[in-house]
Design a protein around this motif. Structure first.
Motif, PDB file in Angstrom:
ATOM      1  N   THR A 402     -77.129 -80.603 -58.451  1.00 18.38           N
ATOM      2  CA  THR A 402     -78.350 -81.246 -57.990  1.00 18.38           C
ATOM      3  C   THR A 402     -78.183 -81.525 -56.502  1.00 18.38           C
ATOM      4  O   THR A 402     -77.263 -82.237 -56.113  1.00 18.38           O
ATOM      5  CB  THR A 402     -78.570 -82.577 -58.735  1.00 18.38           C
ATOM      6  N   PRO A 404     -80.510 -82.757 -53.635  1.00 17.19           N
ATOM      7  CA  PRO A 404     -81.754 -83.180 -52.996  1.00 17.19           C
ATOM      8  C   PRO A 404     -81.532 -83.519 -51.522  1.00 17.19           C
ATOM      9  O   PRO A 404     -80.464 -84.001 -51.157  1.00 17.19           O
ATOM     10  CB  PRO A 404     -82.124 -84.440 -53.780  1.00 17.19           C
ATOM     11  N   ILE A 406     -83.294 -85.753 -48.586  1.00 16.07           N
ATOM     12  CA  ILE A 406     -84.354 -86.720 -48.316  1.00 16.07           C
ATOM     13  C   ILE A 406     -84.320 -87.048 -46.833  1.00 16.07           C
ATOM     14  O   ILE A 406     -83.280 -87.451 -46.312  1.00 16.07           O
ATOM     15  CB  ILE A 406     -84.140 -88.006 -49.150  1.00 16.07           C
ATOM     16  N   ALA A 413     -93.489 -94.956 -45.577  1.00 17.98           N
ATOM     17  CA  ALA A 413     -93.455 -93.931 -46.625  1.00 17.98           C
ATOM     18  C   ALA A 413     -92.323 -94.253 -47.597  1.00 17.98           C
ATOM     19  O   ALA A 413     -91.291 -94.773 -47.188  1.00 17.98           O
ATOM     20  CB  ALA A 413     -93.221 -92.559 -46.010  1.00 17.98           C
ATOM     21  N   VAL A 415     -89.723 -92.856 -50.694  1.00 19.12           N
ATOM     22  CA  VAL A 415     -89.154 -91.701 -51.377  1.00 19.12           C
ATOM     23  C   VAL A 415     -88.245 -92.218 -52.478  1.00 19.12           C
ATOM     24  O   VAL A 415     -87.418 -93.091 -52.238  1.00 19.12           O
ATOM     25  CB  VAL A 415     -88.312 -90.835 -50.416  1.00 19.12           C
TER      26      VAL A 415
ATOM     27  N   TRP C  31     -77.191 -79.944 -41.642  1.00 20.68           N
ATOM     28  CA  TRP C  31     -77.887 -81.128 -42.111  1.00 20.68           C
ATOM     29  C   TRP C  31     -77.285 -82.418 -41.551  1.00 20.68           C
ATOM     30  O   TRP C  31     -77.767 -83.485 -41.771  1.00 20.68           O
ATOM     31  CB  TRP C  31     -77.903 -81.152 -43.646  1.00 20.68           C
ATOM     32  N   ARG C  33     -76.405 -85.192 -38.726  1.00 21.25           N
ATOM     33  CA  ARG C  33     -77.373 -85.764 -37.822  1.00 21.25           C
ATOM     34  C   ARG C  33     -77.106 -85.434 -36.371  1.00 21.25           C
ATOM     35  O   ARG C  33     -77.980 -85.520 -35.549  1.00 21.25           O
ATOM     36  CB  ARG C  33     -77.442 -87.280 -38.032  1.00 21.25           C
ATOM     37  N   LEU C 336     -86.206 -98.674 -43.891  1.00 18.01           N
ATOM     38  CA  LEU C 336     -86.599 -98.437 -42.510  1.00 18.01           C
ATOM     39  C   LEU C 336     -87.482 -99.604 -42.082  1.00 18.01           C
ATOM     40  O   LEU C 336     -88.469 -99.913 -42.736  1.00 18.01           O
ATOM     41  CB  LEU C 336     -87.380 -97.120 -42.395  1.00 18.01           C
ATOM     42  N   ALA C 341     -87.408 -95.402 -36.621  1.00  8.97           N
ATOM     43  CA  ALA C 341     -86.158 -95.436 -37.382  1.00  8.97           C
ATOM     44  C   ALA C 341     -86.131 -94.235 -38.333  1.00  8.97           C
ATOM     45  O   ALA C 341     -87.167 -93.814 -38.832  1.00  8.97           O
ATOM     46  CB  ALA C 341     -86.049 -96.731 -38.172  1.00  8.97           C
ATOM     47  N   VAL C 342     -84.946 -93.708 -38.555  1.00 11.84           N
ATOM     48  CA  VAL C 342     -84.819 -92.485 -39.357  1.00 11.84           C
ATOM     49  C   VAL C 342     -83.704 -92.645 -40.388  1.00 11.84           C
ATOM     50  O   VAL C 342     -82.650 -93.208 -40.089  1.00 11.84           O
ATOM     51  CB  VAL C 342     -84.476 -91.275 -38.444  1.00 11.84           C
ATOM     52  N   ALA C 343     -83.974 -92.210 -41.606  1.00 15.52           N
ATOM     53  CA  ALA C 343     -82.908 -92.188 -42.614  1.00 15.52           C
ATOM     54  C   ALA C 343     -82.952 -90.872 -43.373  1.00 15.52           C
ATOM     55  O   ALA C 343     -84.015 -90.400 -43.744  1.00 15.52           O
ATOM     56  CB  ALA C 343     -83.057 -93.358 -43.579  1.00 15.52           C
ATOM     57  N   PHE C 344     -81.783 -90.308 -43.558  1.00 23.76           N
ATOM     58  CA  PHE C 344     -81.642 -89.106 -44.374  1.00 23.76           C
ATOM     59  C   PHE C 344     -80.712 -89.442 -45.533  1.00 23.76           C
ATOM     60  O   PHE C 344     -79.780 -90.228 -45.369  1.00 23.76           O
ATOM     61  CB  PHE C 344     -80.996 -87.957 -43.570  1.00 23.76           C
ATOM     62  N   ALA C 345     -80.957 -88.835 -46.677  1.00 30.16           N
ATOM     63  CA  ALA C 345     -80.042 -89.030 -47.802  1.00 30.16           C
ATOM     64  C   ALA C 345     -79.925 -87.735 -48.573  1.00 30.16           C
ATOM     65  O   ALA C 345     -80.902 -87.012 -48.739  1.00 30.16           O
ATOM     66  CB  ALA C 345     -80.543 -90.139 -48.717  1.00 30.16           C
ATOM     67  N   LYS C 346     -78.736 -87.450 -49.031  1.00 27.81           N
ATOM     68  CA  LYS C 346     -78.507 -86.210 -49.773  1.00 27.81           C
ATOM     69  C   LYS C 346     -77.504 -86.502 -50.878  1.00 27.81           C
ATOM     70  O   LYS C 346     -76.309 -86.297 -50.706  1.00 27.81           O
ATOM     71  CB  LYS C 346     -77.976 -85.166 -48.793  1.00 27.81           C
ATOM     72  N   PRO C 347     -77.967 -87.048 -51.986  1.00 28.26           N
ATOM     73  CA  PRO C 347     -77.050 -87.372 -53.084  1.00 28.26           C
ATOM     74  C   PRO C 347     -76.879 -86.165 -54.010  1.00 28.26           C
ATOM     75  O   PRO C 347     -77.776 -85.812 -54.745  1.00 28.26           O
ATOM     76  CB  PRO C 347     -77.776 -88.510 -53.809  1.00 28.26           C
ATOM     77  N   GLU C 348     -75.730 -85.541 -53.964  1.00 22.71           N
ATOM     78  CA  GLU C 348     -75.555 -84.274 -54.686  1.00 22.71           C
ATOM     79  C   GLU C 348     -74.669 -84.427 -55.921  1.00 22.71           C
ATOM     80  O   GLU C 348     -73.726 -85.211 -55.922  1.00 22.71           O
ATOM     81  CB  GLU C 348     -74.875 -83.237 -53.791  1.00 22.71           C
ATOM     82  N   ALA C 362     -81.796 -92.331 -55.543  1.00 25.03           N
ATOM     83  CA  ALA C 362     -81.881 -92.530 -54.104  1.00 25.03           C
ATOM     84  C   ALA C 362     -83.285 -93.001 -53.778  1.00 25.03           C
ATOM     85  O   ALA C 362     -84.250 -92.565 -54.404  1.00 25.03           O
ATOM     86  CB  ALA C 362     -81.592 -91.222 -53.368  1.00 25.03           C
ATOM     87  N   SER C 363     -83.381 -93.902 -52.835  1.00 25.39           N
ATOM     88  CA  SER C 363     -84.713 -94.275 -52.382  1.00 25.39           C
ATOM     89  C   SER C 363     -84.682 -94.555 -50.893  1.00 25.39           C
ATOM     90  O   SER C 363     -83.697 -95.044 -50.354  1.00 25.39           O
ATOM     91  CB  SER C 363     -85.234 -95.483 -53.162  1.00 25.39           C
ATOM     92  N   VAL C 364     -85.770 -94.187 -50.242  1.00 26.51           N
ATOM     93  CA  VAL C 364     -85.911 -94.435 -48.814  1.00 26.51           C
ATOM     94  C   VAL C 364     -87.308 -94.987 -48.613  1.00 26.51           C
ATOM     95  O   VAL C 364     -88.268 -94.440 -49.143  1.00 26.51           O
ATOM     96  CB  VAL C 364     -85.761 -93.121 -47.997  1.00 26.51           C
ATOM     97  N   GLY C 365     -87.411 -96.068 -47.888  1.00 34.94           N
ATOM     98  CA  GLY C 365     -88.747 -96.594 -47.646  1.00 34.94           C
ATOM     99  C   GLY C 365     -88.699 -97.930 -46.952  1.00 34.94           C
ATOM    100  O   GLY C 365     -87.655 -98.355 -46.447  1.00 34.94           O
TER     101      GLY C 365
END
Lengths: 479, 263, 426
Positions: A402, A404, A406, A413, A415, C31, C33, C336, C341-348, C362-365
């Protein structure tokens, strides 16, 4: 009724695996500018399209195949593939009566409703055999509503302004290696245009069939829904069983204007190869839609049971304010199948929303990857996404990944991503067996339950077919 | 010929013997209760009869209507008339409760060469039986046991029992997690099914169920054997005295006394 | 040639080494930053100096006594570390030079510290990341700490790392900790940048069977500072590795953490808490690999980003076919606070066996509006309500941690947020 569905599904082999003896005009294997010119000339295309193809070809020559997917693919010799194969005929069939009866029998075997059954089912069908569209049904009825549903090779002549305006507008020529290849050598595909305010009166459907040996299929689909229009489009795919791998590199572009809705469903059952991984289709597909106007909606639903390798990410560019993108997917990898599939939701419009539900099933030595991007651009105020991503593992030799991505640049917004990994537990199987189900039925039942949310998104006729496919694809996975 | 005959059954899980020479006979319309201390092998016996793959039968035989079950898969045994009411029925998300039940019913009927039940008749039957066992109409439409309370799961097991109509119902701790009303409803339904000819093997710790649904014969299972059998009053005695008396029981005693009872 | 001269010669040789390292391509960094190769110049080796090797108990000649004192007193009183409170072993790293500052009674038994001054690159037998190579290259010595089997160190060991001086624009730290079977140790690692420098750090942990490690980390580069940090952990059978990272400030920091659950029933809990504001960029990449049966792991990432801050997280859980019975849970949350402001997340997840229990979320907001309203409807001012929610989010992964070191870190987070440190410490 559903019991029968699952029981039927237990017919043992890859049912659509027959090879049809149909006379075909095929181009010798090989790819060069001449190949591109040949295809364009064969279709009698205008100058701009040839130039467009050649530009794509030149771009493709400088590109390399993507290597980031969790797939093991032997290198492909693009010179050993034939880029054009058409069933032999004098002129295009004007009606069903003129279609080669052998061809109709092929679709009959596949269960494609070209004849009366199509009318009963209320589905208009475009059938693409190897490289060309062989028959499109219900065109007159659709024309009454102003709906255009025809082979794209024909639309180039009948609706040149639409094709020129939209072709490559969502997936540009240089988008990726396979898309560039498709732009250069695409042979046919479907074109759909729904005028302003029209709700397409029936489901539109295309059946793709690869038949000829050593042939690649490069179809191109373009669907445009004007303001307030609605269309539901279905796509089914099969191919014969052959020991060689065959290449399929399609491009699908969707354009939904203000308040328009496009629902695109796929049941992909290309030949997956045998249990040892011999043969099967390489399925490298670029599908992307743009919600160009406010409140536009694009919904992708896919059931991916076939192909040796699947590389596919049906995506939405949510440009319009309050536009909606959806992606519902079931993908099965059994035996040696590999799938790297998912979606991209790019939120640009304020208030845009997206939903992703992905169900991946791995069995045998199958390898399954969900790869999905959710991006909130700075302009996407109040946008939201929710992703549910579940993996079901059957047996200890399979793999489920998996991945993803984000990315958010907009604080208002939201997510959300959730993922689980489960397996079919021995106590679940025993419980169902104790109630009288055999192992295969029990597995099919659990898998159908696991995929329920996605199957519910499919139009009825396809849901039944999809359920069957799930059972068939997982035969022998347990025990 | 008895409905169920178990002869000198020795069974193991991994290296451990869990049944050590167990014998039992159940006739049509009879209600048997298996009692015993924790770990005696009561639930194990239920699972072995149903063909649970974790257990290996080393010797002895289990027959239903004179036919050996040992080589049969769990689904074949089910079609032949064995029903196991689970102590902890599993959840299977996304699988509709009623759809599952009809699939199971028709799979069994097909195997027996009987006509399948069509959707409308099935729905009528299921609703009727659901009302009998006191299962909420909303619950029967939900996913199989998904989000059911303990009591609801047990009622759902009873619904499946009434619809599938086996010859022998093995109910493993069906009374745990049930309130008084639910217990009465289980007993009433079991009584009705028994009157129609169904046999029961009740695995239980307590007298609560046995008071409401009196057994013909009570067996004491200790150390993988039946060490003593008696009438319904035995359950009362056991409640008062416990199982201490049998914990050091001589091998063979159970089988002997049991056969004597049936002689 | 004396060993010392040999070393000098090797270092001469390595003067150009950073540019010769195998820097990742832009594509490999796709990917991430901030492409690491753009930092090449910053991580160039400092110009050659006299006498780069110093004794363990001496300062390097260009570091004054006053400076050491200043570095030690640099920490405000409300961030007193557990080590300074209870008096354990403190290892100080100034620039690229390790010194043992306080070596306390009681800590001596069972703990052995050696300097390894061998040429850093020559000792590499396996291919390493650029961060690890840089750290090994820059560090003039490697400190090797061994905790004897069965030794339970009651007081924490503190590893305090700070920039030496503006004359040394780039420096490295390499620390190896071997924890014997059944031993337990708490390591408080603090990087408090004294100057804007480019720092690379490599920390290796090897946990024997049944060993227990609590690794608490503060990472605060100086304003304009860059940090590349890599932690490699191997966890033996039945051993437990708990780690909490609190990262803030600096221009850019990157943390790569590799957790290898190699023994049966090995366990790892990882939490990262990142606060980014101003122009700060931070990224945390955790890669957990389970290769033995019955392992257990949790991974949590929490971040609050404001101004033009930018935080990236990659959490990878890989369960190999040889690791049936694995349980792995992962969660990532980013809040945020403003536009920009910027956030990236990649939970694999990469799962290769069916006998697993794995989940990730995962959540971003923005802050939860409903929760904020609820709190305000109970009488809290908006700012107070928001502060409470931010604190709740950041401290969530720390709530289960009861050790004094973890509580200290929680208090540090509280202080950063302007809250009452005592509340969290309790």
């Amino acid at each position: 009724m559903q019991t029968e569905v699952i029981t039927d599904a237990l017919a043992r082999a890859y049912a659509p695996g027959f090879i049809s003896d149909i006379e075909a005009d095929s181009l010798e294997p090989g790819l060069s500018e001449d190949t591109v010119r040949f295809i364009s000339a064969k279709k009698g295309e205008p100058e701009w399209l040839l130039a467009w193809r050649l530009k794509a070809y030149r771009l493709w020559q400088r590109m390399t195949p993507p290597d980031w997917a969790a797939l093991e693919i032997p290198s492909i010799d693009y010179q050993s593939i034939s880029y054009f194969s058409a069933p032999r005929k004098k002129d295009g069939p004007k009606s069903l009566e003129e279609v080669d009866p052998e061809l109709l029998r092929v679709y009959e075997k596949l269960g494609v409703p070209l004849h009366e059954r199509a009318r009963l089912a209320g589905v208009a069908v475009d059938a693409v055999f190897d490289s060309v569209s062989v028959v499109t049904t219900f065109r007159e009825q659709l024309a009454e509503y102003g709906v255009v549903f025809c082979p794209i090779s024909e639309a180039v002549h009948s609706h040149p302004e639409l094709v020129q305006r939209y072709l490559g507008s969502v997936v540009p020529q240089a988008d990726n290696y396979f898309a560039a290849l498709n732009c250069a050598v695409f042979s046919d595909g479907s074109f759909v245009y729904i005028p302003k305010g029209v709700r397409c009166p029936m489901e539109l459907s295309t059946y793709f069939r690869i038949n000829a040996l050593n042939t690649g299929q490069f179809e191109r689909t373009l669907i445009v829904a004007e303001e307030g229009a609605y269309v539901s489009y279905l796509e089914g795919c099969t191919a014969p069983m052959r020991d060689e791998n065959q290449l399929h590199a399609a491009v699908v572009e969707l354009v939904a204007h203000t308040d328009a809705q496009i629902k695109y469903s796929t049941v992909q059952n290309w030949y997956p190869g045998d249990a040892e991984g011999r043969g099967g289709i390489y399925n490298f597909v670029t599908k992307r839609g743009i919600c160009a106007g406010d409140r536009a909606k694009i919904s992708w639903t896919q059931v991916e049971t076939g192909s040796a390798v699947t590389w596919k990410y049906p995506s939405c560019i949510l440009k319009g304010a309050d536009s909606v993108g959806e992606f519902y997917s079931v993908a099965i990898s059994h035996h040696r199948q590999q799938a790297d599939t998912g979606t991209k939701m790019v939120h640009i419009g304020p208030g845009s929303r997206s939903t992703i539900v992905s169900k991946g099933i791995s069995a045998g030595h199958g390898r399954q990857t969900y790869r999905g991007l959710v991006r909130m651009e700075p302009s996407a105020r109040g946008a939201s996404n929710f992703t549910q991503c579940d993996s079901l593992l059957i047996g200890s030799n399979c793999a489920a990944n998996t991945v993803p991505y984000i990315e958010s640049r907009q604080p208002s917004a939201s997510v959300g991503h959730e993922a689980t990994t489960t397996r079919i537990r021995a106590d679940q199987l025993f419980y169902l067996q104790q109630r009288g189900l055999n192992t295969e039925d029990a597995v099919a039942l659990i898998v159908n339950g696991f995929c329920k949310e996605v199957l519910a998104e499919l139009p009825m006729e396809f849901a039944v077919e999809a359920q069957k496919l799930l059972g068939v694809s997982l035969e022998g996975a347990v025990g | 010929m008895a409905l169920l005959e178990i002869d000198n059954l020795v069974a193991s899980i991994g290296e451990t013997d869990v049944l050590r020479g167990l014998s039992l006979r159940v006739d049509a319309s009879e209600v048997h209760a298996i009692m015993g201390p924790n770990g005696a092998g009561k639930s194990t016996l239920a699972k072995i009869i149903a063909g649970h793959p974790d257990y290996t039968v080393k010797s002895g035989d289990i027959r239903l209507d004179g036919e050996s079950l040992l080589e049969k898969s769990p689904d074949e045994r089910a079609a032949q008339g064995i029903f196991l009411g689970f102590q902890d029925p599993v959840e299977i998300p996304g699988v509709n409760n009623l759809y599952f039940l009809r699939t199971a019913l028709n799979a069994q009927r097909r195997r027996r060469g009987e006509a399948e039940v069509d959707a409308p008749s099935f729905l009528r039957l299921a609703k009727e039986e659901a009302a009998r066992v006191g299962l909420d109409a909303g619950l029967i439409k939900r996913s199989l046991n998904d989000g059911f309370s303990g009591g609801e799961r047990k009622r759902n097991e009873m619904l499946q029992l009434s619809v599938l109509q086996p010859k022998l119902a093995i109910l493993d701790e069906i009374d745990s997690g049930l309130d008084i009303d639910a217990l009465a409803s289980v007993a009433e339904n079991a009584g009705r099914l028994r009157a129609a000819g169904m046999s029961f093997l009740l695995v239980t710790h307590y007298n609560r169920l046995l008071d409401a649904f009196p057994p013909d014969i009570v067996h004491v299972l200790v150390g993988g054997r039946i060490v003593h059998s008696g009438g319904a009053t035995l359950a009362k005695e056991l409640e008062a005295s416990g199982y201490q008396a049998w914990s050091q029981a001589e091998p063979g005693l159970g089988a002997g006394s049991h056969h004597a009872l049936h002689a | 040639m004396t060993p010392m001269n040999q070393l000098h010669a090797q270092r001469e040789d390595l003067a150009e080494a950073p540019s010769r390292l195998n820097w990742p391509s832009k594509k490999q960094e796709a990917w991430r930053r901030s492409p690491i190769s753009s930092l090449k110049e910053r991580f160039a080796l400092a110009s050659q100096r006299e006498s780069p090797i110093v004794s363990l108990h001496e300062h390097p000649p260009w570091v004054s006594e006053a400076w050491v004192g200043q570095a030690l007193q640099a920490t405000p009183s409300n961030t007193e570390t557990p080590a300074s409170q209870v008096g354990a072993l403190r290892l100080l790293w100034l620039g690229s030079n390790p010194l043992v500052v306080e070596r306390l009674q009681g800590a001596d038994s069972g703990v052995e510290i050696t300097r390894v001054v061998a040429a850093p690159l020559a000792s590499q037998e396996r291919p390493q990341s650029v961060t690890a190579s840089l750290a090994a290259l820059h560090a003039r010595e490697r400190l090797h700490m061994r905790v004897a089997p069965g030794c339970a160190l009651a007081a924490p060991v503190e590893l305090l790392v700070t920039g030496a001086s503006a004359e040394e624009p780039s420096s490295g730290t390499h620390f190896v900790c071997e924890v014997g079977a059944g031993a337990s140790v708490t390591l408080v690692e603090r990087y408090v940048g004294g100057v804007a420098e480019a720092r690379s750090m490599l920390i290796e942990f090897r946990l024997g069977a049944g060993a227990q490690v609590e690794h608490v980390r503060e990472s605060s580069p100086a304003e304009g500072g860059y940090l590349l940090s890599e932690v490699e952990v191997s966890v033996g059978a039945g051993a437990v590795y708990n780690s909490t990272l609190f990262a803030r400030e600096g221009r850019y920091q990157r943390h790569d953490i590799a957790l290898n659950l190699q023994g049966e029933a090995a366990k790892a809990d990882f939490a990262s808490v990142v606060v980014a504001d101003g122009e700060s960029q931070a990224e945390v990449h955790v890669k957990l690999q389970a290769s033995a049966p019955q392992t257990h792991s949790t991974m949590s990432h929490r971040t609050v980003v404001k101004d033009r801050g930018d935080v990236g997280f990659t959490g990878t859980v890989a369960v190999k076919g040889s690791a049936p019975g694995a349980e792995a849970h992962q969660s990532a949350k980013a809040i945020l606070l403003n536009e920009g402001a910027v956030a990236f997340a990649k939970p694999e997840l990469f799962i290769e066996t069916d006998e697993v229990v794995c989940s990730h979320g995962a959540s971003v907001g923005a802050l939860d509006a409903a929760a904020r309203f609820y709190l305000m409807s109970r009488g809290l001012e908006e700012a107070v309500a928001e502060g409470l929610l931010i604190r709740a989010c950041l401290l969530e992964p720390l709530t289960g941690r009861t050790s004094p070191a973890a509580r200290w870190l929680a208090a540090l987070v509280e202080t950063e947020l302007g809250g009452d440190a005592d509340d969290a410490a309790r």
